[in-house]
Design an enzyme around this catalytic site. Structure first.
Site, PDB file in Angstrom:
ATOM      1  N   GLY A  42       0.733  -1.254   0.000  1.00 30.47           N
ATOM      2  CA  GLY A  42       0.000   0.000   0.000  1.00 30.47           C
ATOM      3  C   GLY A  42       0.760   1.301   0.000  1.00 30.47           C
ATOM      4  O   GLY A  42       0.192   2.345   0.323  1.00 30.47           O
ATOM      5  N   GLY A  43       2.022   1.308  -0.392  1.00 31.54           N
ATOM      6  CA  GLY A  43       2.768   2.563  -0.414  1.00 31.54           C
ATOM      7  C   GLY A  43       2.116   3.625  -1.274  1.00 31.54           C
ATOM      8  O   GLY A  43       2.043   4.802  -0.899  1.00 31.54           O
ATOM      9  N   LYS A  44       1.604   3.225  -2.426  1.00 27.72           N
ATOM     10  CA  LYS A  44       0.973   4.197  -3.329  1.00 27.72           C
ATOM     11  C   LYS A  44      -0.439   4.551  -2.878  1.00 27.72           C
ATOM     12  O   LYS A  44      -0.906   5.671  -3.099  1.00 27.72           O
ATOM     13  CB  LYS A  44       1.010   3.671  -4.762  1.00 27.72           C
ATOM     14  CG  LYS A  44       2.444   3.518  -5.281  1.00 27.72           C
ATOM     15  CD  LYS A  44       2.512   2.955  -6.683  1.00 27.72           C
ATOM     16  CE  LYS A  44       3.965   2.760  -7.113  1.00 27.72           C
ATOM     17  NZ  LYS A  44       4.646   1.684  -6.360  1.00 27.72           N
ATOM     18  N   ASP A  87      -5.990  -6.373  -3.599  1.00 23.71           N
ATOM     19  CA  ASP A  87      -4.859  -7.250  -3.904  1.00 23.71           C
ATOM     20  C   ASP A  87      -5.305  -8.695  -3.756  1.00 23.71           C
ATOM     21  O   ASP A  87      -6.275  -8.983  -3.041  1.00 23.71           O
ATOM     22  CB  ASP A  87      -3.672  -6.970  -2.968  1.00 23.71           C
ATOM     23  CG  ASP A  87      -2.342  -7.379  -3.606  1.00 23.71           C
ATOM     24  OD1 ASP A  87      -1.709  -6.543  -4.271  1.00 23.71           O
ATOM     25  OD2 ASP A  87      -1.961  -8.564  -3.459  1.00 23.71           O
ATOM     26  N   ASP A 125      -0.641  -0.830 -10.654  1.00 23.69           N
ATOM     27  CA  ASP A 125       0.804  -0.943 -10.412  1.00 23.69           C
ATOM     28  C   ASP A 125       1.131  -2.423 -10.595  1.00 23.69           C
ATOM     29  O   ASP A 125       1.173  -3.192  -9.640  1.00 23.69           O
ATOM     30  CB  ASP A 125       1.133  -0.446  -9.006  1.00 23.69           C
ATOM     31  CG  ASP A 125       2.620  -0.449  -8.717  1.00 23.69           C
ATOM     32  OD1 ASP A 125       3.417  -0.471  -9.679  1.00 23.69           O
ATOM     33  OD2 ASP A 125       2.990  -0.451  -7.530  1.00 23.69           O
ATOM     34  N   CYS A 156       7.760  -1.418 -12.300  1.00 23.49           N
ATOM     35  CA  CYS A 156       9.141  -1.079 -11.923  1.00 23.49           C
ATOM     36  C   CYS A 156      10.086  -1.912 -12.786  1.00 23.49           C
ATOM     37  O   CYS A 156      11.028  -2.520 -12.283  1.00 23.49           O
ATOM     38  CB  CYS A 156       9.382  -1.277 -10.440  1.00 23.49           C
ATOM     39  SG  CYS A 156       8.922  -2.903  -9.813  1.00 23.49           S
TER      40      CYS A 156
END
Length: 404
Positions: A236-238, A256, A301, A354
Site C-alpha cells: 500500500g505505499g501508493k 490485492d 501498479d 518497476c
C-alpha cells in the site's frame, strides 16, 4: 579498515542462506542485524553493505575466485577474499584467507571488466534479453546504474506534516536530509540510517519510497472526493500517497490477491492517519465486477520482473527466470483487460511497472489499446524512467483515459 571475525562470520552466514537456501536478501540481512545487540551502526552497516555488494556481484566474484554454485563455506570465504582484495582491505592471518592470490585477483578483475555480463554480474539470458529490447548502448548504461547502491528516499506524509517540519524533526534525531528538485514530497538522506527507529516514523510523518515511485500516484491526477481504485495495492505505499493527495477525502479501494499484504497496509494506514482507504481482497472475479464503471481513477501498479529496482533488490536478478518474464507479461495483459473495466467513462487510469523492458511496458499498453476491450481508451502520456538518467529506480508510467 580492519576486519572483525564476528562481523565476517555474519556476512558468510547471510550469503550461505541467500545463495544456497534461496531466501530473500532483505529478510536475511534484517535477521542478521538482530544477531548481536552490542553491534553499533557501523558494524550493522558493514554487514548489510558487504552482503548486498557480494550478492550484487556474485557472478564476477565467483568467476575471479574460481568457484561454482552451490557455494560451500570455503567458496564463500574465497569470494569474500576477492571482495576485500579489490577494495584494498588487508586480509587478517586467518585460515580462511591462506594463500589468497592478491595479484591474480586484480589481474582477473581487470580482464573481466571488459565483458559486461561479468563486469555487471548478470545471467547470460538476461543480458541477451535486455540487449534485444533496449539495445547495447542503453542497456550498458542502465545496468551499470542499477548496480549502484540505492539512496534512501523518504516521502513526507502531508496528512500529518510538511517537508520543512519533517526535515527539522529528523535533524533533531541526528538524521540529515536534502530536498530533491522535481520531487516536491521527497527527502534524500545524506547518510544511510535506520529511519524506522525514529520517533517521526512511528508517528507516521513519512514513508520510505523511492523518488521514481513517488511519481506514480502524482500522475494519476486525483482530487479530494474521488472514488479511486488501487488494483494491485500490495502493502500500500501508493495507496497511502493517494490518501495524502486526496486530503483524506473521497474513497480509495485498495485491492490485492494477497490478504497478508493488505493487513500490512491496514497497520500502515493507521500510522499515517489515512482513513479513506478500504481494503478488498481479490479472491474471485466478484470484487472486480462489482466495481465496473465505478472508479474516477484506477491505478494498476502491475506485477513485473522488477528489473528497475535491482539497486535495492540485487538478488532478484539471480531469482528471475526467462519463463517468469513470459508468464508475467501475460498476467499484465490479463490485468489490463479485466481491471480496466472498473473505470468510469471519462476516467483516467495509470498503468505502471518497476521494469525497464518495453515488452512489459509500452508494448503492453499498445496491445491493450489495440484490443477490443481497449478500443474505448486512449493514451494520454507515458514516461520511461531510467536509473542512469534519473539516479533513482527504473520505472514506466502510462496515463490512459477512457472515452466518455
Amino acid at each position: 579498515m580492519r576486519l572483525h571475525k564476528n562481523l565476517c562470520f555474519a556476512v558468510i552466514d547471510g550469503l550461505h542462506i541467500i545463495f544456497n537456501e534461496d531466501e530473500y536478501a532483505d529478510k536475511v540481512v534484517q535477521a542478521l542485524l538482530k544477531r548481536d545487540k552490542r553491534w553499533g551502526s557501523r558494524d550493522r552497516g558493514f554487514i548489510a553493505e558487504t552482503v548486498y555488494e557480494i550478492v550484487r556481484f556474485k557472478r564476477l566474484y565467483a568467476e575471479i575466485a574460481e568457484v561454482k554454485e552451490p557455494f560451500n563455506r570455503d567458496n564463500l570465504w574465497r569470494m569474500f577474499a576477492v571482495w576485500a582484495t579489490l577494495r584494498g582491505i588487508p586480509l587478517p592471518k586467518w585460515k580462511y584467507f591462506e594463500d589468497t592470490p592478491a595479484r591474480k585477483i586484480k589481474g582477473k578483475f581487470d580482464e573481466l571488466l571488459k565483458i559486461r555480463k561479468y563486469r555487471e554480474s548478470i545471467p547470460d539470458w538476461l543480458d541477451q534479453l535486455a540487449v534485444e529490447e533496449l539495445g547495447e548502448t542503453l542497456w550498458t548504461k542502465e545496468i551499470a546504474a542499477l548496480n549502484q547502491q540505492a539512496d534512501v528516499i523518504l516521502r513526507v506524509n502531508t496528512l500529518k506534516t510538511n517537508i520543512k517540519d519533517l526535515q527539522n524533526r529528523l535533524q533533531s534525531e541526528n538524521i540529515e536530509t536534502e530536498t530533491i528538485n522535481g520531487y516536491p514530497m521527497a527527502l534524500k538522506l545524506k547518510e544511510r540510517a535506520n529511519v524506522f527507529q525514529t520517533e517521526c516514523f512511528k508517528d507516521g510523518w513519512f514513508e520510505v519510497q523511492d523518488a521514481s515511485s513517488q511519481l506514480v500516484a502524482t500522475m494519476l491526477d486525483v482530487k479530494p472526493g474521488m472514488k479511486v481504485v488501487d488494483a494491485c495495492a500490495g502493502a500500500g505505499g501508493k495507496s497511502l500517497h493517494l490518501a495524502a493527495l486526496m486530503e483524506n477525502k473521497g474513497q480509495i479501494i485498495a485491492m490485492d490477491i494477497y490478504a497478508n499484504k493488505l493487513k500490512n497496509l491496514k497497520v500502515r494506514a493507521k500510522r499515517n492517519g489515512a482513513f479513506n482507504i478500504e481494503l478488498k481482497e481479490i479472491d474471485s472475479t466478484k470484487p472486480i465486477k462489482k466495481l465496473h464503471d465505478k472508479a474516477d481513477r484506477l491505478l494498476i501498479d502491475a506485477p513485473c520482473s522488477g528489473l528497475g529496482i535491482l539497486r535495492r533488490n540485487p538478488d532478484a536478478k539471480w531469482k528471475l527466470q526467462p519463463e517468469f518474464i513470459e508468464n508475467i507479461k501475460q498476467t499484465q495483459q490479463d490485468i489490463l483487460q479485466n481491471y480496466s473495466k472498473m473505470l468510469k467513462p471519462g476516467g483516467k487510469m495509470v498503468y505502471a511497472t518497476c521494469s525497464v523492458l518495453p515488452s512489459e511496458n509500452a508494448q503492453q499498453v499498445e496491445r491493450f489499446l489495440n484490443s477490443e476491450n481497449g478500443s474505448n481508451f486512449k493514451l494520454v502520456e507515458d514516461k520511461r524512467i531510467f536509473a542512469h538518467e534519473s539516479g533513482y529506480d527504473g520505472f514506466y508510467i502510462a496515463v490512459i483515459e477512457k472515452n466518455k
